[in-house]
Design a protein around this motif. Structure first.
Motif, PDB file in Angstrom:
ATOM      1  N   LEU A 147       0.807  -1.217   0.000  1.00 53.86           N
ATOM      2  CA  LEU A 147       0.000   0.000   0.000  1.00 53.86           C
ATOM      3  C   LEU A 147       0.842   1.269   0.000  1.00 53.86           C
ATOM      4  O   LEU A 147       0.352   2.338  -0.346  1.00 53.86           O
ATOM      5  CB  LEU A 147      -0.946   0.007   1.195  1.00 53.86           C
ATOM      6  CG  LEU A 147      -2.229  -0.818   1.011  1.00 53.86           C
ATOM      7  CD1 LEU A 147      -2.984  -0.916   2.323  1.00 53.86           C
ATOM      8  CD2 LEU A 147      -3.107  -0.215  -0.077  1.00 53.86           C
ATOM      9  N   ASP A 148       2.097   1.173   0.399  1.00 56.17           N
ATOM     10  CA  ASP A 148       2.958   2.351   0.394  1.00 56.17           C
ATOM     11  C   ASP A 148       3.246   2.761  -1.048  1.00 56.17           C
ATOM     12  O   ASP A 148       3.630   1.920  -1.867  1.00 56.17           O
ATOM     13  CB  ASP A 148       4.274   2.070   1.116  1.00 56.17           C
ATOM     14  CG  ASP A 148       4.072   1.862   2.605  1.00 56.17           C
ATOM     15  OD1 ASP A 148       3.075   2.383   3.138  1.00 56.17           O
ATOM     16  OD2 ASP A 148       4.903   1.177   3.223  1.00 56.17           O
ATOM     17  N   ILE A 154       2.056   3.321  -7.758  1.00 57.49           N
ATOM     18  CA  ILE A 154       1.390   4.506  -8.308  1.00 57.49           C
ATOM     19  C   ILE A 154       0.930   4.235  -9.740  1.00 57.49           C
ATOM     20  O   ILE A 154      -0.197   4.574 -10.125  1.00 57.49           O
ATOM     21  CB  ILE A 154       2.328   5.729  -8.265  1.00 57.49           C
ATOM     22  CG1 ILE A 154       2.506   6.198  -6.817  1.00 57.49           C
ATOM     23  CG2 ILE A 154       1.802   6.863  -9.135  1.00 57.49           C
ATOM     24  CD1 ILE A 154       3.603   7.227  -6.629  1.00 57.49           C
ATOM     25  N   THR A 155       1.780   3.592 -10.536  1.00 56.79           N
ATOM     26  CA  THR A 155       1.426   3.298 -11.926  1.00 56.79           C
ATOM     27  C   THR A 155       0.249   2.340 -11.995  1.00 56.79           C
ATOM     28  O   THR A 155      -0.687   2.546 -12.784  1.00 56.79           O
ATOM     29  CB  THR A 155       2.639   2.724 -12.676  1.00 56.79           C
ATOM     30  OG1 THR A 155       3.772   3.584 -12.502  1.00 56.79           O
ATOM     31  CG2 THR A 155       2.348   2.596 -14.168  1.00 56.79           C
ATOM     32  N   VAL A 156       0.268   1.305 -11.166  1.00 58.74           N
ATOM     33  CA  VAL A 156      -0.847   0.354 -11.147  1.00 58.74           C
ATOM     34  C   VAL A 156      -2.125   1.045 -10.684  1.00 58.74           C
ATOM     35  O   VAL A 156      -3.200   0.868 -11.270  1.00 58.74           O
ATOM     36  CB  VAL A 156      -0.524  -0.854 -10.258  1.00 58.74           C
ATOM     37  CG1 VAL A 156      -1.762  -1.714 -10.008  1.00 58.74           C
ATOM     38  CG2 VAL A 156       0.577  -1.696 -10.895  1.00 58.74           C
ATOM     39  N   GLU A 161      -7.606   2.986 -12.131  1.00 60.74           N
ATOM     40  CA  GLU A 161      -8.611   4.047 -12.141  1.00 60.74           C
ATOM     41  C   GLU A 161      -8.888   4.544 -13.557  1.00 60.74           C
ATOM     42  O   GLU A 161      -9.988   5.027 -13.848  1.00 60.74           O
ATOM     43  CB  GLU A 161      -8.201   5.181 -11.207  1.00 60.74           C
ATOM     44  CG  GLU A 161      -8.276   4.756  -9.745  1.00 60.74           C
ATOM     45  CD  GLU A 161      -8.255   5.924  -8.771  1.00 60.74           C
ATOM     46  OE1 GLU A 161      -8.614   7.048  -9.170  1.00 60.74           O
ATOM     47  OE2 GLU A 161      -7.891   5.695  -7.606  1.00 60.74           O
ATOM     48  N   TYR A 162      -7.919   4.404 -14.458  1.00 65.43           N
ATOM     49  CA  TYR A 162      -8.184   4.749 -15.857  1.00 65.43           C
ATOM     50  C   TYR A 162      -9.179   3.760 -16.470  1.00 65.43           C
ATOM     51  O   TYR A 162     -10.053   4.148 -17.250  1.00 65.43           O
ATOM     52  CB  TYR A 162      -6.891   4.767 -16.669  1.00 65.43           C
ATOM     53  CG  TYR A 162      -7.110   5.239 -18.093  1.00 65.43           C
ATOM     54  CD1 TYR A 162      -7.339   6.585 -18.369  1.00 65.43           C
ATOM     55  CD2 TYR A 162      -7.125   4.338 -19.155  1.00 65.43           C
ATOM     56  CE1 TYR A 162      -7.568   7.031 -19.665  1.00 65.43           C
ATOM     57  CE2 TYR A 162      -7.350   4.774 -20.458  1.00 65.43           C
ATOM     58  CZ  TYR A 162      -7.566   6.120 -20.711  1.00 65.43           C
ATOM     59  OH  TYR A 162      -7.796   6.550 -21.996  1.00 65.43           O
ATOM     60  N   LEU A 163      -9.058   2.483 -16.096  1.00 66.09           N
ATOM     61  CA  LEU A 163     -10.053   1.505 -16.555  1.00 66.09           C
ATOM     62  C   LEU A 163     -11.448   1.902 -16.080  1.00 66.09           C
ATOM     63  O   LEU A 163     -12.429   1.823 -16.835  1.00 66.09           O
ATOM     64  CB  LEU A 163      -9.702   0.104 -16.052  1.00 66.09           C
ATOM     65  CG  LEU A 163      -8.438  -0.538 -16.614  1.00 66.09           C
ATOM     66  CD1 LEU A 163      -8.227  -1.913 -15.976  1.00 66.09           C
ATOM     67  CD2 LEU A 163      -8.498  -0.667 -18.138  1.00 66.09           C
ATOM     68  N   TRP A 182      -7.152  -3.789  -2.497  1.00 62.93           N
ATOM     69  CA  TRP A 182      -5.942  -2.962  -2.578  1.00 62.93           C
ATOM     70  C   TRP A 182      -6.258  -1.625  -3.233  1.00 62.93           C
ATOM     71  O   TRP A 182      -5.883  -0.564  -2.716  1.00 62.93           O
ATOM     72  CB  TRP A 182      -4.850  -3.687  -3.372  1.00 62.93           C
ATOM     73  CG  TRP A 182      -3.629  -2.838  -3.529  1.00 62.93           C
ATOM     74  CD1 TRP A 182      -2.594  -2.723  -2.648  1.00 62.93           C
ATOM     75  CD2 TRP A 182      -3.322  -1.947  -4.617  1.00 62.93           C
ATOM     76  NE1 TRP A 182      -1.656  -1.812  -3.120  1.00 62.93           N
ATOM     77  CE2 TRP A 182      -2.099  -1.326  -4.321  1.00 62.93           C
ATOM     78  CE3 TRP A 182      -3.974  -1.628  -5.809  1.00 62.93           C
ATOM     79  CZ2 TRP A 182      -1.497  -0.407  -5.177  1.00 62.93           C
ATOM     80  CZ3 TRP A 182      -3.395  -0.693  -6.660  1.00 62.93           C
ATOM     81  CH2 TRP A 182      -2.173  -0.099  -6.344  1.00 62.93           C
ATOM     82  N   GLN A 183      -6.957  -1.653  -4.359  1.00 62.74           N
ATOM     83  CA  GLN A 183      -7.250  -0.426  -5.090  1.00 62.74           C
ATOM     84  C   GLN A 183      -8.090   0.529  -4.255  1.00 62.74           C
ATOM     85  O   GLN A 183      -7.848   1.739  -4.251  1.00 62.74           O
ATOM     86  CB  GLN A 183      -7.952  -0.752  -6.414  1.00 62.74           C
ATOM     87  CG  GLN A 183      -8.109   0.442  -7.354  1.00 62.74           C
ATOM     88  CD  GLN A 183      -9.326   1.268  -7.067  1.00 62.74           C
ATOM     89  OE1 GLN A 183     -10.334   0.753  -6.587  1.00 62.74           O
ATOM     90  NE2 GLN A 183      -9.239   2.559  -7.330  1.00 62.74           N
ATOM     91  N   GLU A 184      -9.055  -0.011  -3.540  1.00 68.55           N
ATOM     92  CA  GLU A 184      -9.919   0.841  -2.716  1.00 68.55           C
ATOM     93  C   GLU A 184      -9.122   1.558  -1.635  1.00 68.55           C
ATOM     94  O   GLU A 184      -9.403   2.719  -1.310  1.00 68.55           O
ATOM     95  CB  GLU A 184     -11.039   0.010  -2.097  1.00 68.55           C
ATOM     96  CG  GLU A 184     -12.073  -0.454  -3.124  1.00 68.55           C
ATOM     97  CD  GLU A 184     -13.091  -1.413  -2.538  1.00 68.55           C
ATOM     98  OE1 GLU A 184     -12.898  -1.853  -1.371  1.00 68.55           O
ATOM     99  OE2 GLU A 184     -14.073  -1.731  -3.233  1.00 68.55           O
TER     100      GLU A 184
END
Length: 199
Positions: A147-148, A154-156, A161-163, A182-184
């Protein structure tokens, strides 16, 4: 420094997030521009013959382009630590960055494809790109990033979020509970919340 960018670009967003994580965003002036394949942008092409964003003009007048190159420079410029020194840790971050970049690359060209006149679109090609995106997402789900924030995570995060931004009709979260969780959580970082794509 001047950063030529668009809030719609996942690559440009990645760079802006990096400036915020490195706490140098106050030293980078954002200049919103566009880099459409079918339209000339004389100002941008004069700086960058590739005519793509993000493009970073340094205070010396020198110009850097490509999000990875720009982020590497900014990390070095600020002693920020988003990209580890040589060794296994660096390779892991770069591998994660490449996963995110591949998702972005495929999603962006799919976006360009669906903007073509309907009679010229190749839907099977778009489907094939999303099949490959799905394979990357499966790997990320099995090996969720830390998560850090670093250059890889950052790229992932920006890629996912672009998807959501461009392809809400192709939900990626189904059967990927770990990556979804993880994304949330990653999306809650101030650098991410303050740079969301416009709706």
């Amino acid at each position: 420094m001047k950063l030529y960018w668009s809030p719609n670009s996942p690559y440009a967003r990645k760079v802006v997030v990096v400036t915020k994580e490195l706490r140098i965003d106050d030293r980078v002036k954002l200049i919103e521009t566009s880099a459409m394949p079918t339209k000339e942008n004389p100002e941008l092409s004069a700086l960058n013959p590739v005519t793509r964003i993000p493009t970073l003009q340094l205070n010396t007048g020198k110009v850097l382009f490509d999000s990875s190159l720009i982020c590497e420079y900014l990390d070095e410029f600020s002693d920020g630590g988003l990209l580890p020194m040589l060794g296994p840790a660096r390779r892991q971050v770069l591998k994660l960055e490449l996963f995110g970049l591949d998702i972005m690359d495929r999603a962006v060209v799919c976006r360009q494809e669906i903007l073509r006149p309907e009679s010229y679109r190749w839907s099977g090609w778009v489907d094939a790109q999303f099949d490959r995106i799905g394979k990357i997402l499966d790997v990320l789900d099995a090996n969720a990033p830390a998560l850090d924030p670093d250059l890889g995570s950052i790229t992932v995060g920006c890629a996912l979020e672009y998807l959501d931004f461009r392809f809400g009709d192709r939900p990626w979260r189904s059967q990927r509970a770990r990556l979804t969780a993880w994304q949330e959580q990653f999306a809650l970082w101030p650098s991410m919340t303050s740079t969301k794509h416009p709706h």
